[in-house]
Structures are given as C-alpha cells and as structure tokens.
Design a protein around this motif. Structure first.
Motif, PDB file in Angstrom:
ATOM      1  N   MET A 142      56.015 -37.715 -95.148  1.00 60.35           N
ATOM      2  CA  MET A 142      54.808 -37.032 -95.620  1.00 60.35           C
ATOM      3  C   MET A 142      53.696 -37.098 -94.568  1.00 60.35           C
ATOM      4  SD  MET A 142      53.439 -35.118 -97.773  1.00 60.35           S
ATOM      5  CE  MET A 142      54.293 -35.139 -99.307  1.00 60.35           C
ATOM      6  N   VAL A 143      53.526 -38.233 -93.917  1.00 61.39           N
ATOM      7  CA  VAL A 143      52.512 -38.374 -92.861  1.00 61.39           C
ATOM      8  C   VAL A 143      52.837 -37.427 -91.713  1.00 61.39           C
ATOM      9  CG1 VAL A 143      51.617 -39.938 -91.085  1.00 61.39           C
ATOM     10  CG2 VAL A 143      51.829 -40.721 -93.444  1.00 61.39           C
ATOM     11  N   ARG A 144      54.103 -37.396 -91.298  1.00 66.06           N
ATOM     12  CA  ARG A 144      54.501 -36.519 -90.197  1.00 66.06           C
ATOM     13  C   ARG A 144      54.315 -35.053 -90.562  1.00 66.06           C
ATOM     14  NH1 ARG A 144      58.532 -40.390 -90.321  1.00 66.06           N
ATOM     15  NH2 ARG A 144      60.043 -38.907 -91.170  1.00 66.06           N
ATOM     16  N   LEU A 145      54.691 -34.691 -91.788  1.00 65.06           N
ATOM     17  CA  LEU A 145      54.540 -33.308 -92.245  1.00 65.06           C
ATOM     18  C   LEU A 145      53.067 -32.902 -92.309  1.00 65.06           C
ATOM     19  CD1 LEU A 145      55.716 -30.691 -93.406  1.00 65.06           C
ATOM     20  CD2 LEU A 145      55.660 -31.776 -95.664  1.00 65.06           C
ATOM     21  N   THR A 146      52.235 -33.769 -92.855  1.00 65.72           N
ATOM     22  CA  THR A 146      50.805 -33.469 -92.963  1.00 65.72           C
ATOM     23  C   THR A 146      50.177 -33.318 -91.573  1.00 65.72           C
ATOM     24  OG1 THR A 146      50.668 -34.640 -95.066  1.00 65.72           O
ATOM     25  CG2 THR A 146      48.599 -34.261 -93.905  1.00 65.72           C
ATOM     26  N   ALA A 147      50.558 -34.189 -90.653  1.00 66.79           N
ATOM     27  CA  ALA A 147      50.039 -34.097 -89.285  1.00 66.79           C
ATOM     28  C   ALA A 147      50.501 -32.802 -88.633  1.00 66.79           C
ATOM     29  CB  ALA A 147      50.481 -35.300 -88.466  1.00 66.79           C
ATOM     30  N   ALA A 148      51.757 -32.454 -88.818  1.00 63.16           N
ATOM     31  CA  ALA A 148      52.290 -31.221 -88.235  1.00 63.16           C
ATOM     32  C   ALA A 148      51.556 -30.003 -88.791  1.00 63.16           C
ATOM     33  CB  ALA A 148      53.792 -31.114 -88.506  1.00 63.16           C
ATOM     34  N   LEU A 151      31.266 -34.095 -80.265  1.00 57.37           N
ATOM     35  CA  LEU A 151      32.355 -33.641 -81.132  1.00 57.37           C
ATOM     36  C   LEU A 151      33.551 -33.151 -80.326  1.00 57.37           C
ATOM     37  CD1 LEU A 151      30.391 -31.749 -83.919  1.00 57.37           C
ATOM     38  CD2 LEU A 151      31.650 -33.892 -84.149  1.00 57.37           C
ATOM     39  N   VAL A 152      33.291 -32.419 -79.252  1.00 60.49           N
ATOM     40  CA  VAL A 152      34.383 -31.922 -78.411  1.00 60.49           C
ATOM     41  C   VAL A 152      35.150 -33.098 -77.803  1.00 60.49           C
ATOM     42  CG1 VAL A 152      34.916 -30.661 -76.277  1.00 60.49           C
ATOM     43  CG2 VAL A 152      33.363 -29.667 -77.959  1.00 60.49           C
ATOM     44  N   ASP A 153      34.419 -34.108 -77.338  1.00 64.05           N
ATOM     45  CA  ASP A 153      35.084 -35.303 -76.808  1.00 64.05           C
ATOM     46  C   ASP A 153      35.979 -35.945 -77.871  1.00 64.05           C
ATOM     47  OD1 ASP A 153      33.807 -34.952 -74.391  1.00 64.05           O
ATOM     48  OD2 ASP A 153      32.279 -36.486 -74.765  1.00 64.05           O
ATOM     49  N   ARG A 154      35.486 -36.017 -79.081  1.00 63.73           N
ATOM     50  CA  ARG A 154      36.249 -36.649 -80.166  1.00 63.73           C
ATOM     51  C   ARG A 154      37.435 -35.792 -80.609  1.00 63.73           C
ATOM     52  NH1 ARG A 154      32.867 -39.548 -78.336  1.00 63.73           N
ATOM     53  NH2 ARG A 154      31.672 -41.124 -79.416  1.00 63.73           N
ATOM     54  N   MET A 155      37.341 -34.488 -80.393  1.00 69.07           N
ATOM     55  CA  MET A 155      38.443 -33.605 -80.763  1.00 69.07           C
ATOM     56  C   MET A 155      39.703 -33.937 -79.968  1.00 69.07           C
ATOM     57  SD  MET A 155      36.488 -29.954 -81.255  1.00 69.07           S
ATOM     58  CE  MET A 155      37.985 -29.011 -81.236  1.00 69.07           C
ATOM     59  N   VAL A 156      39.540 -34.314 -78.718  1.00 68.89           N
ATOM     60  CA  VAL A 156      40.696 -34.689 -77.904  1.00 68.89           C
ATOM     61  C   VAL A 156      41.376 -35.911 -78.516  1.00 68.89           C
ATOM     62  CG1 VAL A 156      41.423 -35.530 -75.640  1.00 68.89           C
ATOM     63  CG2 VAL A 156      39.758 -33.668 -75.797  1.00 68.89           C
ATOM     64  N   THR A 157      40.582 -36.903 -78.871  1.00 71.61           N
ATOM     65  CA  THR A 157      41.131 -38.103 -79.497  1.00 71.61           C
ATOM     66  C   THR A 157      41.808 -37.765 -80.826  1.00 71.61           C
ATOM     67  OG1 THR A 157      39.425 -39.450 -78.458  1.00 71.61           O
ATOM     68  CG2 THR A 157      40.551 -40.422 -80.346  1.00 71.61           C
ATOM     69  N   ALA A 158      41.170 -36.922 -81.605  1.00 74.35           N
ATOM     70  CA  ALA A 158      41.738 -36.529 -82.900  1.00 74.35           C
ATOM     71  C   ALA A 158      43.058 -35.793 -82.707  1.00 74.35           C
ATOM     72  CB  ALA A 158      40.743 -35.657 -83.663  1.00 74.35           C
ATOM     73  N   ALA A 159      43.125 -34.903 -81.721  1.00 73.15           N
ATOM     74  CA  ALA A 159      44.365 -34.175 -81.461  1.00 73.15           C
ATOM     75  C   ALA A 159      45.466 -35.130 -81.012  1.00 73.15           C
ATOM     76  CB  ALA A 159      44.126 -33.097 -80.401  1.00 73.15           C
ATOM     77  N   GLU A 160      45.107 -36.092 -80.181  1.00 71.60           N
ATOM     78  CA  GLU A 160      46.096 -37.091 -79.756  1.00 71.60           C
ATOM     79  C   GLU A 160      46.592 -37.912 -80.939  1.00 71.60           C
ATOM     80  OE1 GLU A 160      43.822 -39.135 -76.787  1.00 71.60           O
ATOM     81  OE2 GLU A 160      44.353 -37.703 -75.207  1.00 71.60           O
ATOM     82  N   SER A 182      48.553 -29.916 -90.043  1.00 69.04           N
ATOM     83  CA  SER A 182      47.180 -29.945 -89.521  1.00 69.04           C
ATOM     84  C   SER A 182      47.134 -29.396 -88.106  1.00 69.04           C
ATOM     85  CB  SER A 182      46.626 -31.365 -89.543  1.00 69.04           C
ATOM     86  OG  SER A 182      46.485 -31.818 -90.864  1.00 69.04           O
ATOM     87  N   ILE A 183      48.082 -29.800 -87.280  1.00 70.53           N
ATOM     88  CA  ILE A 183      48.123 -29.312 -85.901  1.00 70.53           C
ATOM     89  C   ILE A 183      48.280 -27.794 -85.883  1.00 70.53           C
ATOM     90  CG2 ILE A 183      49.519 -29.272 -83.796  1.00 70.53           C
ATOM     91  CD1 ILE A 183      50.070 -32.296 -84.348  1.00 70.53           C
ATOM     92  N   LEU A 184      49.203 -27.280 -86.681  1.00 71.71           N
ATOM     93  CA  LEU A 184      49.435 -25.835 -86.708  1.00 71.71           C
ATOM     94  C   LEU A 184      48.214 -25.080 -87.232  1.00 71.71           C
ATOM     95  CD1 LEU A 184      53.104 -25.794 -88.005  1.00 71.71           C
ATOM     96  CD2 LEU A 184      52.311 -25.292 -85.684  1.00 71.71           C
ATOM     97  N   GLU A 185      47.637 -25.557 -88.333  1.00 74.81           N
ATOM     98  CA  GLU A 185      46.487 -24.882 -88.925  1.00 74.81           C
ATOM     99  C   GLU A 185      45.267 -24.935 -88.006  1.00 74.81           C
ATOM    100  OE1 GLU A 185      45.885 -26.666 -92.743  1.00 74.81           O
ATOM    101  OE2 GLU A 185      47.783 -25.913 -93.534  1.00 74.81           O
ATOM    102  N   LEU A 186      44.969 -26.119 -87.502  1.00 74.37           N
ATOM    103  CA  LEU A 186      43.789 -26.270 -86.656  1.00 74.37           C
ATOM    104  C   LEU A 186      43.968 -25.564 -85.321  1.00 74.37           C
ATOM    105  CD1 LEU A 186      42.976 -29.999 -87.471  1.00 74.37           C
ATOM    106  CD2 LEU A 186      41.770 -27.958 -88.295  1.00 74.37           C
TER     107      LEU A 186
END
Length: 86
Positions: free
Chosen positions: A46-52, A24-33, A54-58
């Motif tokens: 909307m895609v950019r806003l949702t991603a932004a 899972l930790v390995d996949r987290m790097v890919t997910a963050a990228e 998610s990045i802030l919340e996570l």
C-alpha cells in the motif's frame, strides 16, 4: 507618501513570496526523493502503491503547469508591453 509606501509594501511582499517559493522548490526535491524511496522500498504494498500514484499524479500536474507557464510566456512575448499588476 502613500503611493511610495504602497509600492514598497508590494515589493517586500514580492520578495518574501520569492524567498518562500525558493524554499518550497528546494523541499520539492527532497519530497520527490522521499516518494521515490517509498516507491522502491516501502514496507508495504500500500505504501509503494500510494507513493507510485503520487509520483504519477504530481508529475503530470507539474508537467502541465510548466507547459502552461511556457505558453503564457510565449503569448506575452507576442503582445505589446502593458503594465502588469503584481
């Protein structure tokens, strides 16, 4: 006998959990990228806003989790050694 068997089951369960966590930790790097890529180059606003978001919340949740883990570790160092349950 039974206590040895039970202990071995706990050990195996711990090893399996550690391997799964590593994956899972390995996949987290890919997910963050991926989130970063979507935030920068998403086709819609909307895609950019949702991603932004998610990045802030996570990122906040991860920071809080790391800080809590560090605080718990520091507390454990100050306590006498006790038997820990796995």
């Amino acid at each position: 006998s039974q206590p040895v068997f039970t202990q071995r089951i706990l050990e195996l369960r711990g090893e399996m959990t550690a391997r799964a966590l590593g994956t899972l930790v390995d996949r987290m790097v890919t997910a963050a990228e991926t989130l970063g890529e979507l935030c920068r180059k998403g086709k819609s606003e909307m895609v950019r806003l949702t991603a932004a978001r998610s990045i802030l919340e996570l990122g906040t949740k991860l920071r809080e989790s790391v800080e809590l883990e560090e605080r718990i570790a520091a507390l454990e160092l100050t306590q006498p050694q006790t038997r820990r349950v796995a």
